[in-house]
Design a protein around this motif. Sequence first.
Motif, mmCIF file in Angstrom:
data_model
loop_
_atom_site.group_PDB
_atom_site.id
_atom_site.type_symbol
_atom_site.label_atom_id
_atom_site.label_comp_id
_atom_site.label_asym_id
_atom_site.label_seq_id
_atom_site.Cartn_x
_atom_site.Cartn_y
_atom_site.Cartn_z
ATOM 1 N N LYS A 91 -15.961 23.502 6.930
ATOM 2 C CA LYS A 91 -16.583 24.459 7.845
ATOM 3 C C LYS A 91 -16.837 25.790 7.152
ATOM 4 N N TYR A 92 -15.957 26.191 6.240
ATOM 5 C CA TYR A 92 -16.183 27.426 5.506
ATOM 6 C C TYR A 92 -17.302 27.271 4.491
ATOM 7 N N LEU A 93 -17.382 26.102 3.860
ATOM 8 C CA LEU A 93 -18.496 25.839 2.953
ATOM 9 C C LEU A 93 -19.825 25.924 3.699
ATOM 10 N N LEU A 94 -19.875 25.346 4.890
ATOM 11 C CA LEU A 94 -21.105 25.402 5.675
ATOM 12 C C LEU A 94 -21.445 26.834 6.078
ATOM 13 N N ALA A 95 -20.443 27.603 6.479
ATOM 14 C CA ALA A 95 -20.687 28.993 6.860
ATOM 15 C C ALA A 95 -21.263 29.783 5.685
ATOM 16 N N VAL A 96 -20.665 29.617 4.506
ATOM 17 C CA VAL A 96 -21.158 30.316 3.317
ATOM 18 C C VAL A 96 -22.551 29.819 2.944
ATOM 19 N N LEU A 97 -22.788 28.525 3.059
ATOM 20 C CA LEU A 97 -24.099 27.957 2.737
ATOM 21 C C LEU A 97 -25.195 28.597 3.583
ATOM 22 N N TYR A 98 -24.976 28.668 4.897
ATOM 23 C CA TYR A 98 -25.996 29.258 5.767
ATOM 24 C C TYR A 98 -26.168 30.756 5.492
ATOM 25 N N LEU A 99 -25.086 31.437 5.150
ATOM 26 C CA LEU A 99 -25.187 32.858 4.840
ATOM 27 C C LEU A 99 -25.998 33.078 3.565
ATOM 28 N N VAL A 100 -25.743 32.270 2.539
ATOM 29 C CA VAL A 100 -26.484 32.411 1.280
ATOM 30 C C VAL A 100 -27.956 32.070 1.495
ATOM 31 N N ARG A 101 -28.221 31.050 2.290
ATOM 32 C CA ARG A 101 -29.620 30.741 2.623
ATOM 33 C C ARG A 101 -30.321 31.946 3.237
ATOM 34 N N THR A 102 -29.655 32.592 4.174
ATOM 35 C CA THR A 102 -30.243 33.731 4.868
ATOM 36 C C THR A 102 -30.504 34.880 3.908
ATOM 37 N N ILE A 103 -29.545 35.152 3.036
ATOM 38 C CA ILE A 103 -29.721 36.209 2.044
ATOM 39 C C ILE A 103 -30.894 35.888 1.121
ATOM 40 N N ALA A 104 -30.989 34.626 0.698
ATOM 41 C CA ALA A 104 -32.082 34.211 -0.181
ATOM 42 C C ALA A 104 -33.434 34.407 0.503
ATOM 43 N N MET A 105 -33.526 34.048 1.778
ATOM 44 C CA MET A 105 -34.782 34.233 2.501
ATOM 45 C C MET A 105 -35.132 35.714 2.637
ATOM 46 N N ALA A 106 -34.136 36.548 2.931
ATOM 47 C CA ALA A 106 -34.386 37.982 3.080
ATOM 48 C C ALA A 106 -34.896 38.585 1.776
ATOM 49 N N LEU A 107 -34.263 38.247 0.667
ATOM 50 C CA LEU A 107 -34.715 38.767 -0.634
ATOM 51 C C LEU A 107 -36.122 38.272 -0.953
ATOM 52 N N PHE A 108 -36.393 37.010 -0.651
ATOM 53 C CA PHE A 108 -37.698 36.429 -0.950
ATOM 54 C C PHE A 108 -38.808 37.094 -0.139
ATOM 55 N N VAL A 109 -38.547 37.341 1.126
ATOM 56 C CA VAL A 109 -39.585 37.870 2.015
ATOM 57 C C VAL A 109 -39.780 39.372 1.846
ATOM 58 N N PHE A 110 -38.689 40.115 1.646
ATOM 59 C CA PHE A 110 -38.796 41.576 1.644
ATOM 60 C C PHE A 110 -38.934 42.179 0.249
ATOM 61 N N MET A 111 -38.681 41.400 -0.802
ATOM 62 C CA MET A 111 -38.904 41.893 -2.153
ATOM 63 C C MET A 111 -40.317 41.516 -2.604
ATOM 64 N N PRO A 112 -40.846 42.209 -3.632
ATOM 65 C CA PRO A 112 -42.194 41.872 -4.118
ATOM 66 C C PRO A 112 -42.267 40.401 -4.543
ATOM 67 N N LEU A 113 -43.363 39.745 -4.142
ATOM 68 C CA LEU A 113 -43.524 38.326 -4.438
ATOM 69 C C LEU A 113 -44.099 38.126 -5.838
ATOM 70 N N SER A 114 -43.547 37.174 -6.567
ATOM 71 C CA SER A 114 -44.058 36.811 -7.884
ATOM 72 C C SER A 114 -43.769 35.337 -8.112
ATOM 73 N N VAL A 115 -44.313 34.791 -9.180
ATOM 74 C CA VAL A 115 -44.038 33.400 -9.514
ATOM 75 C C VAL A 115 -42.554 33.209 -9.795
ATOM 76 N N VAL A 116 -41.965 34.171 -10.514
ATOM 77 C CA VAL A 116 -40.542 34.071 -10.852
ATOM 78 C C VAL A 116 -39.680 34.107 -9.595
ATOM 79 N N SER A 117 -39.971 35.052 -8.696
ATOM 80 C CA SER A 117 -39.169 35.151 -7.475
ATOM 81 C C SER A 117 -39.324 33.892 -6.616
#
Length: 415
Positions: A289-315
């Motif tokens: 259950k803790y692995l799942l909680a961390v997994l969903y949190l990391v997913r959310t952080i990844a989406m936030a960085l992807f959407v709100f940071m400048p988009l590039s091929v590398v990102s």
Amino acid sequence: MAQADRNSGGTRAGWPRSLWIPVIAGGLIMGMALGVRHVQGLFLLPVTFDRGWSRETFGFAMALQNLVWGLAQPFTGMLADKFGSAKVIAVGLVAYALGLVSMAHAANATNFVLGAGITIGIALSGTAFGAIYGALSRIMPSERRSWALGLAGAIGGLGQFAMVPAAQGLIGGWSWTGALVILAGGMMLLLPLAFLMRDQSAGADASDAGLSMSAAIAEAFRHRGFWLLNLGFLACGFQLAFIATHLPAYLFDRGLSAAQGVAALAIIALTNVAGTYLLGVWGGVMRRKYLLAVLYLVRTIAMALFVFMPLSVVSTYLFAAVMGFLWLGTVPLTNGIVSQVFGVRYITTLFGFVFFGHQLGSFFGVWLGGYLFVTTGSYQAVWLIAMAVGLLAALVHWPIDDRAVARLPIARASA
């Protein structure tokens, strides 16, 4: 918290060969089933151009397939728990082949929808996560269960990746109708592997002995953690379906090429192989259950960085790698919690109810992605919803009571 398969114990080199056979068989079946489903989008243009149907017709068939898969999964699970997984998996492979042939020879849109949407939707419930993971959960002793689910999932993920160039080659060489018939033949060739998935008693729990199916379902429905798992899995389905369906279009709108969108999906498929295996193994040594909680949190952080940071091929490629690593690792972890709490006697049935939540989320992820883009001209609102449900999923997994349910002998007898 008592977790039966917390430690993997021993060395894998010394594990009996009999443990590897059903894992590899199940992984190959799941890889074929999920791989063919993964490439159905490649048939959209050939089918619609050749038959003169609209993209909406094709899209409706695929959406219906997701819903039927989710609706059928609990009932397929009941059949597997009652008559054995091998029979259900074998019927699922035959149904999948019939659905593909039906798609190839459909003379009208109604028959196409019946084949692609309903027949294959039912077939997936007997050949993908629920059926395969349910069988392995019963076949494997508890200390090997996390390893088995992780490895089978990794093989399945590799099948999804490999099916992309395979399907492209078949369509190019044999036309889309020939490709579907050849894929149907591939399903039938896997039929002998289904009988290697005969359920055994190695993972059985004595506390399940006097429990009826109706009592097991009622017991799960009364458990708060069961509904929290459903809610978290709904968030998973929403995120994955939205990204898989709309990421290439989002990238194209933002100035990247179609080839870079395809490359992003390929990276997701590749990193999913490693992520599914490792997360499955980690589920045997850490609290799931803790692995799942961390997994969903990391997913959310990844989406936030992807959407709100400048988009590039590398990102884009970094985002795809992170999301891919976390892509289907939720499935063995969620299945593991269900078996950990409720035992494995009715694991396929109970996981089927949880998986329905995943497919319901998938439907909304695909549909809202298109609807909100049409109404707002942007995917921004859907990204925000995906982040919100990811945070919610991280929060609801934390308080889940993952201890095995206590069953009194007298209660089991009366049940």
